[in-house]
Design an enzyme around this catalytic site. Structure first.
Site, PDB file in Angstrom:
ATOM      1  N   CYS A   2       0.891  -1.190   0.037  1.00 33.56           N
ATOM      2  CA  CYS A   2       0.152   0.028   0.165  1.00 33.56           C
ATOM      3  C   CYS A   2       0.881   1.087   0.103  1.00 33.56           C
ATOM      4  O   CYS A   2       2.046   1.130   0.171  1.00 33.56           O
ATOM      5  CB  CYS A   2      -0.884   0.083   1.265  1.00 33.56           C
ATOM      6  N   GLY A  28      -1.398   1.104  -4.981  1.00 33.60           N
ATOM      7  CA  GLY A  28      -2.537   0.754  -4.646  1.00 33.60           C
ATOM      8  C   GLY A  28      -3.790   1.287  -5.096  1.00 33.60           C
ATOM      9  O   GLY A  28      -3.690   2.692  -5.423  1.00 33.60           O
ATOM     10  N   ASN A 102       1.219  -0.360   5.943  1.00 33.47           N
ATOM     11  CA  ASN A 102       1.535  -0.990   4.753  1.00 33.47           C
ATOM     12  C   ASN A 102       2.272  -2.256   5.175  1.00 33.47           C
ATOM     13  O   ASN A 102       3.294  -2.120   6.106  1.00 33.47           O
ATOM     14  CB  ASN A 102       2.424  -0.008   3.948  1.00 33.47           C
ATOM     15  N   GLY A 103       1.691  -3.343   4.696  1.00 36.17           N
ATOM     16  CA  GLY A 103       2.711  -4.583   4.948  1.00 36.17           C
ATOM     17  C   GLY A 103       1.432  -5.662   5.179  1.00 36.17           C
ATOM     18  O   GLY A 103       0.480  -5.506   4.524  1.00 36.17           O
ATOM     19  N   TYR A 260       9.890  -3.635  -9.135  1.00 37.50           N
ATOM     20  CA  TYR A 260       8.650  -3.423  -9.542  1.00 37.50           C
ATOM     21  C   TYR A 260       7.804  -2.320  -8.624  1.00 37.50           C
ATOM     22  O   TYR A 260       7.199  -1.470  -9.205  1.00 37.50           O
ATOM     23  CB  TYR A 260       7.749  -4.560  -9.788  1.00 37.50           C
ATOM     24  N   SER A 306       7.991  -0.296 -15.919  1.00 38.82           N
ATOM     25  CA  SER A 306       9.144  -0.795 -14.739  1.00 38.82           C
ATOM     26  C   SER A 306       9.979  -1.462 -15.538  1.00 38.82           C
ATOM     27  O   SER A 306      11.206  -1.717 -14.987  1.00 38.82           O
ATOM     28  CB  SER A 306       8.412  -1.399 -13.773  1.00 38.82           C
ATOM     29  N   ASP A 368      10.964  -7.613 -19.249  1.00 38.54           N
ATOM     30  CA  ASP A 368       9.941  -7.150 -18.224  1.00 38.54           C
ATOM     31  C   ASP A 368      10.589  -7.194 -16.885  1.00 38.54           C
ATOM     32  O   ASP A 368      11.683  -7.756 -16.765  1.00 38.54           O
ATOM     33  CB  ASP A 368       8.955  -7.928 -18.280  1.00 38.54           C
ATOM     34  N   ASP A 369      10.165  -6.410 -15.861  1.00 35.89           N
ATOM     35  CA  ASP A 369      10.727  -6.302 -14.423  1.00 35.89           C
ATOM     36  C   ASP A 369      10.798  -7.797 -13.787  1.00 35.89           C
ATOM     37  O   ASP A 369      11.410  -8.282 -13.306  1.00 35.89           O
ATOM     38  CB  ASP A 369       9.917  -5.328 -13.682  1.00 35.89           C
TER      39      ASP A 369
END
Length: 486
Positions: A2, A28, A102-103, A260, A306, A368-369
């Site tokens: 988040c 997010g 966040n987590g 990313y 990314s 790509d990442d």
């Protein structure tokens, strides 16, 4: 994953919080919320959807106060469709606390039982943020002596929180009548950055946010990252104090932030995200030389956005022409973090369009990442072939994702990970590519940690199966796979 921000200012913070959340929107897109503190009174607005779609002038007029916080949600616990699970969360005692997080907590079963049977606290959602808030409130209630609250009591409460909570958490809370509290888990898995500036009248103003770009955009000086296990307390008038609240801490940031999640213009734990992605391109070029000697490549193309830095650097190292073959519709969200496979698959074609002039008759190397479920990658390979590519080589700047991620990225099931139980050749066949090249774990670490002394280890459990926080065993992973969806 988040995005969170907290600000203590000399003026109303509503516009600053809104602007910060726009900068963190990539973290997010499920829901968003803002809360402000005006004296001892909270004002809160939260809703489903993205920041620019949700808030109205009437909402901003209501969000008065010089202390505030905000959140953009990417659901990894609970239900993304339930508006009541949007953050921030609130409890009325002690004093009144409102919190964003966040987590991902990994001992939610144990905490839920403890809060009900021991602490006698009621939970109204399945969100681990509500769990974290109630643990903080309970420990703060136990620390209080007398009528007023002081820093020692806050530090004592967060110390006991660390003893009870397992997993990853960067959190910001407002305490009515007092100010802002920010803290980070003992491993520093999820990012949190501290910034400072002086107002026109010389008053201290502070910000804590998930990424440094928020600080730079707002004209704040980057002070430092909030340390693992550290608690920061900022009063409403700008006085800041901090303390390490756990004796056992280490800095082990999540590798996926650099691969990313974070924006390239951020610096996390002293590491430039953009520089790390460039170096991943350098190391990936080494892999191409080793694994595909003699294979013709006419052009290197990134999967925007990314994958772009790694692709540019890879092309430079190999001496191959770099071209942009995909045009991106910037009004479609990031497909990896969209809930549900059917939504992701549909959004790939809405987000990217292949330009035939760049593909026709060429041997193309796509970069790509990372490759997680393979949904996006498979669609992109099909688009490249339909645009006329003679052959398609697919390269991932990250190693194979083999294990569930339990610290805040929505990868709960091994069965949905395309690399789980498959060889690179089998994965290439699944994607429809002629060849597939992955970064190695050693190469990823070498690229991200180049020249580092502060950070010597990354949280890379989804690549290695080695989990650093919480009691993560086969039973827990089976429970996660049975109870969570992506």
């Amino acid at each position: 994953m988040c995005g969170i921000v907290g600000i203590v200012s000399s003026d109303h913070v509503n516009q600053q919080i809104y602007d910060s959340l726009l900068l963190l929107q990539h973290r997010g897109q499920d829901s968003t919320g803002i809360a402000t503190l005006e004296g001892d009174h909270f004002h809160t607005v939260k809703m489903k959807g993205q920041v620019r779609e949700g808030y109205r002038t009437r909402d901003m007029r209501m969000l008065m106060g010089n202390v505030g916080l905000g959140h953009v949600r990417y659901a990894t616990k609970g239900d993304a469709a339930r508006e009541e699970e949007a953050q921030p969360f609130y409890v009325g005692a002690p004093y009144g606390i409102i919190l964003v997080h966040n987590g991902n907590l990994t001992n939610t079963r144990e905490l839920t039982a403890e809060l009900y049977n021991v602490d006698r606290r009621h939970l109204n959602t399945h969100s681990d943020t509500e769990l974290l808030l109630n643990v903080l409130a309970n420990e703060l209630q136990s620390s209080i002596s007398g009528l007023s609250l002081d820093a020692e009591q806050v530090f004592e409460a967060v110390t006991r929180l660390h003893e009870r909570v397992e997993g990853s958490y960067a959190a910001i809370a407002l305490i009515a009548g007092y100010g802002l509290v920010a803290f980070r888990d003992p491993n520093g898995i999820r990012p949190l950055v501290l910034g400072h500036r002086l107002s026109e009248t010389g008053q201290d103003e502070w910000v804590v946010a998930s990424e440094s770009l928020v600080l730079e955009s707002g004209g704040y000086r980057i002070v430092r990252d909030v340390e693992p296990g550290e608690t920061i307390l900022i009063s409403a008038d700008g006085n800041m104090v901090s303390r390490k609240c756990t004796p056992n801490s280490q800095l082990v940031p999540c590798a996926f932030e650099y691969i990313y999640l974070a924006r390239p213009d951020s610096v996390l734990s002293g590491i430039s995200v953009y520089d790390a992605r460039l170096r991943m391109g350098d190391v990936l070029a080494e892999r191409i030389r080793e694994e595909l000697p003699g294979v013709n490549i006419d052009v290197v193309m990134p999967i925007p956005d990314s994958g772009r830095p790694s692709a540019m650097q890879l092309a430079r190292n190999l001496g191959i022409e770099y071209r942009e073959g995909f045009f991106k519709n910037r009004y479609v969200g990031r497909t990896f973090i969209m809930p549900g496979q059917s939504v992701r698959k549909r959004s790939v074609r809405q987000k990217l369009n292949a330009m035939h002039i760049e593909f026709k008759g060429k041997d193309v190397l796509l970069v790509d990442d990372s490759i997680v479920r393979g949904t996006t990658s498979r669609e992109i390979v099909e688009m490249a072939r339909a645009a006329g590519a003679r052959s398609v080589i697919f390269a991932s700047a990250a190693p194979p994702v083999l294990f569930p991620h339990v610290y805040g990225i929505n990868m709960p099931s091994r069965e949905e990970l395309i690399a789980h139980g498959r060889t690179p050749a089998e994965i290439a066949a699944e994607l429809g590519a002629d060849h597939l090249i992955y970064q190695t774990v050693e190469g990823m670490n070498r690229a991200i940690l180049a020249g580092q002394t502060e950070v010597t280890k990354l949280e890379e459990s989804c690549f290695t199966g080695e989990y650093i926080a919480g009691n993560i065993d086969a039973e827990y992973l089976a429970w996660v796979e049975a109870t969570q969806t992506s």
